[in-house]
Design a protein around this motif. Structure first.
Motif, mmCIF file in Angstrom:
data_model
loop_
_atom_site.group_PDB
_atom_site.id
_atom_site.type_symbol
_atom_site.label_atom_id
_atom_site.label_comp_id
_atom_site.label_asym_id
_atom_site.label_seq_id
_atom_site.Cartn_x
_atom_site.Cartn_y
_atom_site.Cartn_z
ATOM 1 N N ALA A 74 0.835 -1.215 0.000
ATOM 2 C CA ALA A 74 0.000 0.000 0.000
ATOM 3 C C ALA A 74 0.867 1.262 0.000
ATOM 4 O O ALA A 74 0.595 2.217 -0.742
ATOM 5 N N ILE A 75 1.916 1.268 0.808
ATOM 6 C CA ILE A 75 2.834 2.416 0.843
ATOM 7 C C ILE A 75 3.536 2.566 -0.506
ATOM 8 O O ILE A 75 3.706 3.676 -1.024
ATOM 9 N N GLY A 76 3.921 1.424 -1.076
ATOM 10 C CA GLY A 76 4.590 1.445 -2.371
ATOM 11 C C GLY A 76 3.715 2.047 -3.457
ATOM 12 O O GLY A 76 4.193 2.825 -4.297
ATOM 13 N N ILE A 77 2.420 1.724 -3.451
ATOM 14 C CA ILE A 77 1.486 2.286 -4.432
ATOM 15 C C ILE A 77 1.431 3.804 -4.306
ATOM 16 O O ILE A 77 1.395 4.533 -5.300
ATOM 17 N N TRP A 78 1.448 4.293 -3.059
ATOM 18 C CA TRP A 78 1.395 5.731 -2.817
ATOM 19 C C TRP A 78 2.664 6.437 -3.313
ATOM 20 O O TRP A 78 2.609 7.522 -3.887
ATOM 21 N N LEU A 79 3.815 5.788 -3.113
ATOM 22 C CA LEU A 79 5.094 6.408 -3.466
ATOM 23 C C LEU A 79 5.478 6.219 -4.928
ATOM 24 O O LEU A 79 6.189 7.055 -5.499
ATOM 25 N N PHE A 80 5.010 5.141 -5.528
ATOM 26 C CA PHE A 80 5.556 4.672 -6.803
ATOM 27 C C PHE A 80 5.544 5.735 -7.892
ATOM 28 O O PHE A 80 6.544 5.955 -8.573
ATOM 29 N N ASN A 81 4.410 6.394 -8.063
ATOM 30 C CA ASN A 81 4.310 7.368 -9.145
ATOM 31 C C ASN A 81 4.728 8.771 -8.731
ATOM 32 O O ASN A 81 4.685 9.709 -9.534
ATOM 33 N N LYS A 82 5.123 8.943 -7.468
ATOM 34 C CA LYS A 82 5.631 10.231 -7.002
ATOM 35 C C LYS A 82 7.151 10.316 -7.156
ATOM 36 O O LYS A 82 7.723 11.399 -7.104
ATOM 37 N N MET A 83 7.791 9.160 -7.307
ATOM 38 C CA MET A 83 9.247 9.110 -7.404
ATOM 39 C C MET A 83 9.671 8.648 -8.789
ATOM 40 O O MET A 83 8.889 8.061 -9.530
ATOM 41 N N SER A 84 10.924 8.917 -9.116
ATOM 42 C CA SER A 84 11.461 8.333 -10.343
ATOM 43 C C SER A 84 11.613 6.834 -10.122
ATOM 44 O O SER A 84 11.768 6.368 -8.986
ATOM 45 N N ARG A 85 11.518 6.074 -11.203
ATOM 46 C CA ARG A 85 11.627 4.610 -11.074
ATOM 47 C C ARG A 85 12.999 4.218 -10.514
ATOM 48 O O ARG A 85 13.113 3.313 -9.680
ATOM 49 N N ARG A 86 14.061 4.873 -10.967
ATOM 50 C CA ARG A 86 15.406 4.563 -10.475
ATOM 51 C C ARG A 86 15.506 4.800 -8.968
ATOM 52 O O ARG A 86 16.011 3.954 -8.226
ATOM 53 N N SER A 87 15.017 5.941 -8.515
ATOM 54 C CA SER A 87 15.105 6.274 -7.087
ATOM 55 C C SER A 87 14.302 5.280 -6.257
ATOM 56 O O SER A 87 14.745 4.843 -5.185
ATOM 57 N N PHE A 88 13.115 4.929 -6.754
ATOM 58 C CA PHE A 88 12.259 3.981 -6.044
ATOM 59 C C PHE A 88 12.958 2.627 -5.930
ATOM 60 O O PHE A 88 12.957 1.988 -4.867
ATOM 61 N N LEU A 89 13.565 2.190 -7.009
ATOM 62 C CA LEU A 89 14.273 0.897 -7.025
ATOM 63 C C LEU A 89 15.417 0.900 -6.014
ATOM 64 O O LEU A 89 15.519 -0.014 -5.175
#
Length: 455
Positions: free
Chosen positions: A316-331
């Protein structure tokens, strides 16, 4: 001037049809409608069934260990069976890119249900292993083909969000398997209980009738058929985008292309993050009872409940953050924190139980958040022409990692203990992170313009 001849009339009709096609609005810009919802829920039900089958295996075979006198090698093989079958994702992706998506998704959950039921009727270890591999192969279809058709149908503005939400339902299915294992004591019933969820998914797909992928049809030169599918499901004003209308006939995607100049970084990135993530996640998750016991956790049920709850919270937290961050940073972020947690647990074995559980929970939450990359990022790494083949290859390699983790974990725990096992998982994740630091491309539209690459 004379009457146009037969050839001229054909050319006139062709141009008229072409003009009609070009006047249609891009179906990827259509609002979210019934066909999108039906396809989405068809895949949601499949994800719940898939996660349940993967999650229930560890508890079931842990119960079966004493009843069938299973040694560590067979225990690892049985636990890894469905993950080994998932390595068939590459084959399923190739078949899907060549022959289409619809029919594979219409059939796989029925076969999954039959294989699940058959587990009840045998105690032969080799046959059980074969059945688990078969179930994994059916799950491979949902992961590979399901993700491809979903991203090809969903409106562009909804695609990433809806696709990432699938992981939350996957987490529900995985958590449900833990709860079921607390109420079902018979290992045979545990294994075959996945048939209930599989049958629900299969019947739903039969009722709603999953449509063909317009993008796939167009990529094979079947423009007229693609237009019919779009207009039947969305209305007459919608049609193919111009880039797909220009395709006359598609040459089949070659496996060698995945390692060529255009795709090698995407292939390496997908393989590195997915395989190392799966090694740690599935290795720990499936044999959680064994690991907790060796870590001297006094209340295995409470620890397991917190771990599985953390998976849902993390997703659930990941869904909230996923599109707010760059994919590289999230990874990088969602890999670095679990690495630190694993080394803390491995190198400080005498931490108080409360702190140990807290660190383990943080590890579970953040690594679960990283699962958001599995569906969305993998499809973004490859364009339409080679998408299912590329995603299938990446998933195949991830299942090699998952199967290795699941096979090796009970053996390493038995030989070296839980803390060495955690250290091994940390090193594997670190390797994946270092590779991605050098190769991972950015695919979030907010941070890089991709045009219509993924449409």
């Amino acid at each position: 001037m004379g009457e146009p001849n037969k050839q001229d009339k054909k050319e006139i009709r062709r141009k008229q049809k072409k003009n009609i096609f070009y006047k249609r609005k891009n179906y990827k810009k259509a609002p979210f409608s019934d066909v999108h919802a039906q396809l989405y829920w068809a895949l949601v039900l499949g994800q719940i069934a898939c996660a349940y089958a993967l999650g229930i295996a560890g508890s079931a075979f842990n119960h079966a260990k004493l009843a069938l006198n299973i040694n560590d090698t067979w225990l690892g093989l049985l636990g890894a069976g469905s993950l080994i079958g998932l390595a068939g994702s590459f084959i399923m992706g190739r078949i899907s890119d060549r022959f289409g998506r619809k029919h594979l998704l219409m059939a796989n959950m029925y076969i999954y249900t039959i294989l699940s039921i058959l587990q009840f009727f045998t105690s032969n270890l080799l046959l059980l292993f074969i059945l688990r591999v078969g179930i994994g192969l059916m799950i491979a279809i949902d992961y590979t083909v399901g993700n491809s058709i979903l991203v090809e149908w969903l409106p562009t503005k909804d695609g990433a969000k809806r696709q990432s939400n699938l992981l939350l339902y996957w987490a529900y299915g995985f958590g449900l398997s833990f709860l079921a294992s607390q109420f079902i004591s018979n290992w045979r019933l545990m294994l075959c209980s996945s048939a209930v969820l599989g049958l629900i998914a299969a019947i739903y797909r039969s009722v709603v009738q999953i449509p063909h992928s317009p993008s796939w049809l167009a990529s094979h030169g079947e423009h007229r058929q693609a237009q019919k599918v779009i207009q039947k499901n969305l209305g007459k004003k919608w049609g193919l985008p111009k880039n797909l209308l220009r395709i006359r006939k598609k040459s089949d995607a070659s496996t060698a292309e995945l390692f060529g100049k255009k795709y090698w970084k995407s292939t390496l990135t997908g393989t590195a993050f997915y395989a190392t993530q799966a090694f740690a996640f599935f290795g720990i998750s499936i044999f959680l009872p064994i690991l907790l016991k060796n870590m001297h956790m006094n209340n295995a049920f409470l620890s397991g409940l917190l771990y599985n709850s953390a998976i849902i919270v993390g997703t659930a937290i990941g869904i909230w953050l996923f599109n707010k961050m760059s994919r590289r940073s999230f990874l990088i972020l969602t890999f670095t924190i679990p690495i630190i947690c694993l080394f803390i647990l491995a190198l400080l074995p005498k931490l108080p139980s409360v702190l140990t559980l807290l660190v383990f929970t943080v590890f579970s939450i953040v690594l679960s958040a990283s699962l958001l990359l599995d569906f969305t990022y993998t499809t973004e790494l490859f364009d339409l022409r080679i998408r299912a083949t590329g995603v299938g290859f990446v998933i195949m390699m991830s299942r090699v990692g998952a199967a290795a983790g699941t096979f090796l974990l009970p053996i390493i725990v038995n030989l070296a203990g839980a803390y060495v096992t955690l250290c091994v998982c940390g090193v594997i994740l670190l390797i994946g992170t270092i590779i991605c630091l050098f190769t991972a491309p950015e695919t979030n539209p907010k941070f890089v313009k991709q045009g219509n690459k993924n449409n």
